[in-house]
Write a protein that holds these residues in place. Structure first.
Motif, PDB file in Angstrom:
ATOM      1  N   ARG A  50       0.835  -1.195   0.000  1.00 19.07           N
ATOM      2  CA  ARG A  50       0.000   0.000   0.000  1.00 19.07           C
ATOM      3  C   ARG A  50       0.871   1.247   0.000  1.00 19.07           C
ATOM      4  NH1 ARG A  50      -3.499  -0.244   5.119  1.00 19.07           N
ATOM      5  NH2 ARG A  50      -4.296   1.702   4.218  1.00 19.07           N
ATOM      6  N   ASP A  51       0.263   2.359  -0.353  1.00 14.09           N
ATOM      7  CA  ASP A  51       0.954   3.635  -0.238  1.00 14.09           C
ATOM      8  C   ASP A  51       1.322   3.874   1.231  1.00 14.09           C
ATOM      9  OD1 ASP A  51       0.472   3.955  -2.924  1.00 14.09           O
ATOM     10  OD2 ASP A  51      -1.304   5.213  -2.635  1.00 14.09           O
ATOM     11  N   TYR A 100     -11.638   1.472   0.100  1.00 12.86           N
ATOM     12  CA  TYR A 100     -11.163   0.155  -0.317  1.00 12.86           C
ATOM     13  C   TYR A 100     -11.706  -0.219  -1.690  1.00 12.86           C
ATOM     14  CZ  TYR A 100     -11.284  -4.926  -0.746  1.00 12.86           C
ATOM     15  OH  TYR A 100     -11.187  -6.202  -1.232  1.00 12.86           O
ATOM     16  N   THR A 123      -4.956   0.073  -2.570  1.00 14.56           N
ATOM     17  CA  THR A 123      -3.601   0.458  -2.155  1.00 14.56           C
ATOM     18  C   THR A 123      -3.575   1.826  -1.492  1.00 14.56           C
ATOM     19  OG1 THR A 123      -3.040   1.538  -4.257  1.00 14.56           O
ATOM     20  CG2 THR A 123      -2.671  -0.842  -4.100  1.00 14.56           C
ATOM     21  N   SER A 137       3.569   2.625   3.309  1.00 12.72           N
ATOM     22  CA  SER A 137       3.687   1.451   4.177  1.00 12.72           C
ATOM     23  C   SER A 137       5.099   0.872   4.145  1.00 12.72           C
ATOM     24  CB  SER A 137       2.669   0.380   3.780  1.00 12.72           C
ATOM     25  OG  SER A 137       2.853  -0.036   2.438  1.00 12.72           O
ATOM     26  N   GLU A 195      -7.893  -3.511   6.265  1.00 14.15           N
ATOM     27  CA  GLU A 195      -6.487  -3.514   5.868  1.00 14.15           C
ATOM     28  C   GLU A 195      -6.352  -4.434   4.660  1.00 14.15           C
ATOM     29  OE1 GLU A 195      -3.822  -2.786   9.708  1.00 14.15           O
ATOM     30  OE2 GLU A 195      -5.102  -4.531   9.946  1.00 14.15           O
TER      31      GLU A 195
END
Length: 725
Positions: free
Chosen positions: A233-234, A280, A285, A236, A708
């Protein structure tokens, strides 16, 4: 156990009846008739022993070596060497997917660690691991309050992991809804050096070097590794460095000494937080803008050392363990500035230094007793942690995501003192097992931040509980064991759950431990020459379940709900299908519900949770399957399948549940040997069909950021090299 009313029995019958029928059918198929039982035993005496791969030796549960086939509870031994050969060896989720009753989710967020639950225990953990006892080489990786960190597990040096579920986990004390115990390798054989380099998408890189072997009667295992990733993900990205050292020696013929040291350092770890449902659906991401605004992140430094000593006195053994360590954490959270205006608010930056240590002693005695053999284990565990904890505002003027004014300053101390005794009496075809533990957990707070209307919040509370467990195993035939067990357990609130009461400052010392009663019946069987099957039917009743009650000022607070009920079936099987094909699989079906209505958000925002709502974070179905192929020596391949049922995200079950999903993974490995050199290559493709899915949920998130996302299609590859002297 509580006797259900007629109406309750009718309601539960649809769930229990097919499960019970399945258990009875398995027993009928696998059992030998009484007339053939002795013949079967005579044949078994002449037959070669079952391989240790099919019947792993485990210690968890009995605390002495025993075959997993011959204990009256659910326990699985995972050979980490083979299970992790096609993985990065970074997260325990890589090797525990095939254990029934266990849900291990990689959050794709290294600021919050893995999410691990065992038969539903631990599913509400917003960070770290709670409700499940973690142990590495006899040293707890779980604090006395029940909060643990699976990130400290070192998979590069692990030999096996044992997972204990059910009633006998409770004799490990507080928060032992399940026990996950890692055992590292002893240094044996000729000295050898090894190194590995693996990489994949999103800047993922794992490099490790190590040495192990034996010289002059001293065994050693040394390892150092570096892991980094930009994240699926962005925002992270994470960096992690780990080091491990283990020295084993024998001071004399009757004793063994093991010295251990390990460290973990995450100099920076971005925290992308969870996201809402609409976000989501739009972009899995994505990162919530508030994470970027406050630059949510975490720094971790963890160092510990320990020693274990074992000495034999004839047939008896004395085991001693001592450990100590230090952990430092600084975490920047996304709490809004105006939420920190209350004089009782602890701020948006968590900063603590923790010193911890513990001692354990155990005496194991074996005697012939009556018509059988008796093994008695008696011991005492003492664990202590002390946090020098501060809280700060997460802003200075108009600048966000920086350490500002002091808002919290205290010393938090947690100690646990637990004596226990356990006995196993083997009498012919019957094994009788009983154990009891007396746990005393004390929380003490020394508040040093007294300013204005924020008074002195110092205080203390002690929780005490005796947790017995009993079990019986019957060897119906040499290839079929039946067992039953019952035990009680308890979970104290963690320090984090005590920290924030509703509508005021200070600590929530009125929060009570939850108490459980667990029952299990099971079947362990060998079918043919190369197939092993385990099945277990369980029920867990819990009083005073600790739940998310609400939030205020960006902080979550907790309360005790009423009763909960978990009922389920676990089945695990593994088989050598042919000389080149192997298969293994596990499935868990579980009904986890609130068995009594309760209310959250006390006050004007009260919300009633009706009886029968599903416990969030617990999927009804989880399954794993793997088909392995080894056509020739040096080549192996496998296809893996993972299924997770949908999971609710809040107690009312009125938010979007995380949908069910099925993932397919592929792996390929090759090995070449030339003189002292061994070279191993691996290639792994996860989520072959690029299935969009939610990997884990944040139960009861105060901002609705429950989800998540899991990773899409990912390709990893690398090489490992070993040189033997």
């Amino acid at each position: 156990m509580h006797k259900p009313t007629c109406a309750q029995a009718r309601r539960r019958a649809p769930v229990l009846r097919p499960v019970a029928h399945a258990m009875l059918a398995a027993t009928a198929v696998l059992s030998s008739p009484p007339a053939a039982a002795q013949a079967g035993r005579d044949a078994a005496a002449a037959a070669p022993p079952v391989s240790q791969v099919m019947s792993p030796v485990v210690i968890t549960g009995s605390r002495v070596e025993a075959s997993a086939f011959d204990v009256p509870y659910s326990v699985e031994g995972v050979d980490v060497g083979s299970a992790s050969s096609g993985n990065l060896r970074v997260n325990a989720s890589e090797v525990l997917s095939g254990v029934p009753g266990v849900v291990v989710q990689n959050r794709q967020n290294y600021a919050q660690d893995l999410q691990i639950s065992v038969r539903g225990f631990g599913s509400r953990a917003a960070f770290g691991v709670r409700g499940v006892k973690l142990i590495a080489d006899g040293i707890p990786a779980t604090n006395p309050d029940g909060q643990g960190q699976a990130a400290t597990f070192n998979l590069d040096t692990a030999e096996r992991i044992e997972v204990l579920r059910g009633p006998f986990a409770t004799i490990y004390g507080n928060h032992a809804g399940g026990v996950i115990q890692l055992f590292s390798r002893d240094g044996k054989g000729e000295p050898r050096l090894r190194a590995g380099l693996l990489g994949g998408r999103h800047g993922t890189l794992k490099a490790d070097v190590g040495a192990e072997g034996e010289a002059g009667g001293i065994g050693y295992v040394l390892d150092a590794s570096h892991f980094e990733t930009d994240g699926e993900r962005d925002y992270s990205a994470a960096r992690r460095d780990q080091a491990f050292a283990k020295i084993t020696l024998a001071p004399d013929a009757d004793s063994k000494l093991t010295l251990l040291a390990s460290g973990l350092r995450q100099p920076f770890t971005d925290d992308p937080l969870g996201i809402g449902w609409q976000t989501y659906r739009r972009d899995a991401t994505a990162v919530d803008p508030v994470a970027l605004q406050f630059r949510t992140r975490k720094r971790i430094d963890h160092l510990q050392g320990g020693a274990t000593y074992e000495r034999r006195f004839g047939g008896d053994r004395l085991q001693l363990t001592a450990y100590a360590g230090q952990r430092s954490v600084t975490q920047y959270q996304s709490i809004a500035r105006n939420a920190q205006s209350s004089p009782n608010h602890p701020g948006g930056v968590v900063d603590f230094d923790r010193d911890f240590y513990g001692l354990g002693t155990r005496w194991i005695a074996e005697r012939d007793f009556g018509s059988g053999h008796l093994t008695v284990t008696a011991g005492l565990d003492y664990d202590r942690s002390e946090d020098d904890r501060q809280g700060y505002e997460n802003f200075v003027g108009s600048r966000l995501g920086v350490k500002g004014a002091l808002r919290r300053n205290e010393t938090d101390t947690v100690t646990s003192t637990d004596p226990y005794v356990q006995a196993v009496w083997r009498q012919g075809d019957w094994d009788w097992t009983a154990g009891v533990r007396r746990s005393e957990v004390k929380f003490e707070v020394d508040d040093r931040y007294v300013a204005g209307s924020n008074g002195d919040d110092s205080g203390a509370v002690t929780f005490r509980k005796t947790t017995p467990a009993v079990g019986v195993l019957w060897r119906a035939t040499p290839l079929l064991n039946l067992y039953a067990s019952f035990g009680t357990g308890f979970e104290t609130p963690t320090l984090n759950e005590l920290s924030y009461p509703a509508n005021r400052g200070g600590f929530n010392f009125g929060l009570r431990p939850s108490q459980s009663r667990q029952a299990e019946i099971g079947v362990k069987a060998y079918v043919g020459e190369a197939t092993r099957v385990n099945a277990a039917l369980f029920q867990i009743r819990t009083d005073d379940e600790i739940v998310v009650a609400g939030s205020e000022g960006g902080r979550t607070y907790y309360a005790n709900a009423g009763k909960t009920l978990r009922q389920g079936l676990e089945i695990a099987a593994e088989s050598d299908l042919t000389r080149t094909l192997t298969a293994r699989g596990a499935v868990t079906a579980m009904r986890a519900v609130y068995d009594e209505a309760f209310a959250t958000n006390p006050g004007t925002g009260a919300v009633a949770i009706p009886r029968g709502r599903r416990i969030p974070g617990v999927p009804a179905i989880t399954a794993y399957a793997e088909l392995g192929w080894k056509p020739v020596d040096g080549i192996d391949a496998a296809v893996e399948g993972i299924h997770r049922g949908r999971a609710f995200v809040n107690d009312l079950n009125d938010e979007h549940a995380a949908p069910s999903y099925t993932l397919i993974n592929l792996r390929l490995g090759a090995e070449q040997r030339s003189g002292p050199w061994t070279v191993t290559e691996l290639l792994r493709l996860d989520n072959v069909f690029d299935r969009k899915h939610i990997g884990s949920v944040i139960v009861g998130d105060r901002n609705g950021r429950f989800y998540e996302p899991g990773p899409g299609r990912n390709l990893f590859g690398g090489v490992r090299v070993t040189y033997r002297y």
